[in-house]
Design an enzyme around this catalytic site. Structure first.
Site, PDB file in Angstrom:
ATOM      1  N   GLU A 176       0.228  11.778  14.307  1.00 40.09           N
ATOM      2  CA  GLU A 176      -0.741  12.313  15.244  1.00 40.09           C
ATOM      3  C   GLU A 176      -1.399  13.514  14.580  1.00 40.09           C
ATOM      4  O   GLU A 176      -0.800  14.189  13.749  1.00 40.09           O
ATOM      5  CB  GLU A 176      -0.132  12.686  16.592  1.00 40.09           C
ATOM      6  CG  GLU A 176       0.813  13.839  16.597  1.00 40.09           C
ATOM      7  CD  GLU A 176       2.267  13.405  16.489  1.00 40.09           C
ATOM      8  OE1 GLU A 176       3.054  14.235  16.002  1.00 40.09           O
ATOM      9  OE2 GLU A 176       2.615  12.286  16.852  1.00 40.09           O
ATOM     10  N   TYR A 225      -7.033  10.149   6.596  1.00 39.75           N
ATOM     11  CA  TYR A 225      -6.183   9.088   7.136  1.00 39.75           C
ATOM     12  C   TYR A 225      -6.960   7.780   7.279  1.00 39.75           C
ATOM     13  O   TYR A 225      -6.462   6.712   6.915  1.00 39.75           O
ATOM     14  CB  TYR A 225      -5.579   9.511   8.472  1.00 39.75           C
ATOM     15  CG  TYR A 225      -4.668  10.716   8.353  1.00 39.75           C
ATOM     16  CD1 TYR A 225      -3.762  10.842   7.303  1.00 39.75           C
ATOM     17  CD2 TYR A 225      -4.717  11.742   9.291  1.00 39.75           C
ATOM     18  CE1 TYR A 225      -2.944  11.950   7.186  1.00 39.75           C
ATOM     19  CE2 TYR A 225      -3.885  12.848   9.188  1.00 39.75           C
ATOM     20  CZ  TYR A 225      -3.004  12.938   8.130  1.00 39.75           C
ATOM     21  OH  TYR A 225      -2.186  14.049   8.022  1.00 39.75           O
TER      22      TYR A 225
END
Length: 163
Positions: free
Chosen positions: A121, A133
């Site tokens: 997260e 990411y």
């Protein structure tokens, strides 16, 4: 630049770098020390890697210098899944491939240990991390409202299917 498994001797440098990164997960010294005391087993392991610049290892008078810490990654593997818990790159080393190199080490480890998925997260506002990411193959998997404090902010959940 090289990446290696972190050890207890790296804890102080990791903590110093983490404290300088406003968007990092901030852990206590005890939490970092516990990281290096945990004993891995076939089902679970917490592990860390560091990226360091080892070009200037010898000083002028033949003294050995500590390589400069460029970044670190901490992950926890449990029952065939992995959670990326913290990834920090020094300000001067950002956008130079350090984060991608650390992630590639995590991907290799995940394949070696038969991890099916990697989860993480990240603060919704952390656009640089989110780009890294997504460029590395992670896909948005959900949202945790008001997950972060100081300041309050939602967390974007990401997932990467490894196997």
């Amino acid at each position: 630049m090289r990446v290696r498994r972190a050890n207890a001797a790296d804890a102080s440098a990791i903590i110093t770098l983490e404290r300088e990164a406003t968007s990092a997960a901030h852990w206590s010294r005890q939490h970092y020390e516990q990281l290096f005391l945990s004993i891995p087993d076939s089902l679970s392991e917490q592990c860390a890697w560091i990226a360091e610049d080892d070009r200037d290892r010898l000083a002028n008078e033949g003294k050995q210098l500590q390589p400069k810490l460029l970044g670190f990654l901490i992950a926890r593997r449990t029952n065939g899944e992995c959670e990326l818990e913290n990834l920090v790159v020094s300000v001067e080393s950002r956008r130079k491939g350090v984060g991608a190199l650390l992630l590639s080490q995590l991907f290799a480890y995940s394949r070696e240990t038969y991890v099916a998925n990697i989860f993480l997260e990240v603060r919704e506002s952390n656009q640089a991390a989110r780009r890294l990411y997504e460029k590395s193959g992670f896909e948005i998997a959900g949202l945790r409202q008001n997950y972060y404090q100081d300041p309050p902010e939602d967390a974007i959940l990401y997932r990467l299917k490894v196997c």
